[in-house]
Write an enzyme that holds these catalytic residues in place. Sequence first.
Site, PDB file in Angstrom:
ATOM      1  N   ASP A  88      42.511  33.234  37.507  1.00  0.00           N
ATOM      2  CA  ASP A  88      42.052  32.740  36.207  1.00  0.00           C
ATOM      3  C   ASP A  88      42.944  31.610  35.698  1.00  0.00           C
ATOM      4  O   ASP A  88      44.056  31.405  36.185  1.00  0.00           O
ATOM      5  CB  ASP A  88      42.008  33.883  35.184  1.00  0.00           C
ATOM      6  N   GLU A 150      45.149  37.365  34.607  1.00  0.00           N
ATOM      7  CA  GLU A 150      46.594  37.292  34.352  1.00  0.00           C
ATOM      8  C   GLU A 150      46.876  36.629  33.004  1.00  0.00           C
ATOM      9  O   GLU A 150      47.821  36.997  32.300  1.00  0.00           O
ATOM     10  CB  GLU A 150      47.280  36.510  35.485  1.00  0.00           C
TER      11      GLU A 150
HETATM   12 ZN   LIG Z   1      50.141  31.538  35.849  1.00  0.00          ZN
END
Ligand SMILES: [Zn+2]
Length: 389
Positions: A88, A150
Amino acid sequence: MSQMNEKAATVPGVKTMMERLIAIPSISSASAEWDYSNEAVVHLLASWLEPLGFDLEILPVPGVPGKFNLIATLGSGPGGLVLSGHTDTVPFDDKRWQSDPFQLTERDNRWYGLGTCDMKGFFALAIEAAREYVDQPLKEPLIILATADEESSMSGARALAAAGKPKARYAVIGEPTGLRPVRMHKGIMMERLKFEGRSGHSSNPALGRNALEGMHEALNELLALRSQWQETYRNPHFKVDVPTLNLGCIHGGDNPNRICAQCELHFDLRPLPGMSMEELRQAILQQVQPIAQRRELELEFEPLFEGVPPFETAEDAALVKACEALTGHSAQAVAFATEAPWLQKAGMETLVMGPGSIDQAHQPDEFLELAQLEPAVRILKGLIRQFCL
Ligand SMILES: [Zn+2]
């Protein structure tokens, strides 16, 4: 250069991989209007890794629709090396980009695009490093790990740690560190503290219970705790070498002539390695609970998100030594948090090291220096040779 084998020839070059990874929006965000599925990125990686002989596991993240972790394993057996990245990116501010964030653009010896350094670009380099070894028998497996979310909740890494996956001995997370090994970072906690009393006419304090006065006491206790922690804990590897507590925002009351019925504080805590998030929460509770009791206020104290634990790998760990030798830099500490605590929790000796600079991450015109590409691939090949061959 070893002869290009048939399998390796099925996968495009670094630039094409990078272009295709950048072209797919895979933003993750706590706000729904910005949040994208990462499924297309995971399938794109799988489409390159499968012909190279990797076994694929695509794992839906429990409770988070549209989000997937990918574990791609070459070879088998216990031990092995994980090269890990997140699929992401953060959201972007379109007006401040000079070029299309989803189109890899080369200028000034840099590749610009959202996710070039943080960190879809890392996958292209990890695959480039791996392709040299796909026809060699590996003593220990090479695992390419791609995680979800994340940048928002870290739900992908949390799910992996809960499942104890992947199983390996070592893990390198390719976050942008300028190819310098990083073996520690602080944790992140964001907490909410709320007092609820009763309003009443300001002329007579007995008519109500003042939440704002309770908060005033609580603020003093929090600052006292901060001083105490900063005297107890110090780590010279960090630029800010003590744990921090920041009073971020406060809301309470409505009018000068009414007793304040509600007051809510949000604050941020950055614990050093060695500090337990649960113990910190307990220490705070021990100070604020008596205030609530004495003043007959309702108390709410809870995390605003689950938090990221602090992370540390020992100075003399084999992976630290290997990365120091390959890069010529001694391992350091950074001010940002990563998925490292969860990979560690899943049982792996973990280190953070990847191309690009954190200064360009989360910024308009994010880029990766072309000069970082060749050293990154060389270092990753060195790790594969040392831990898998
Ligand atoms: Zn990162």
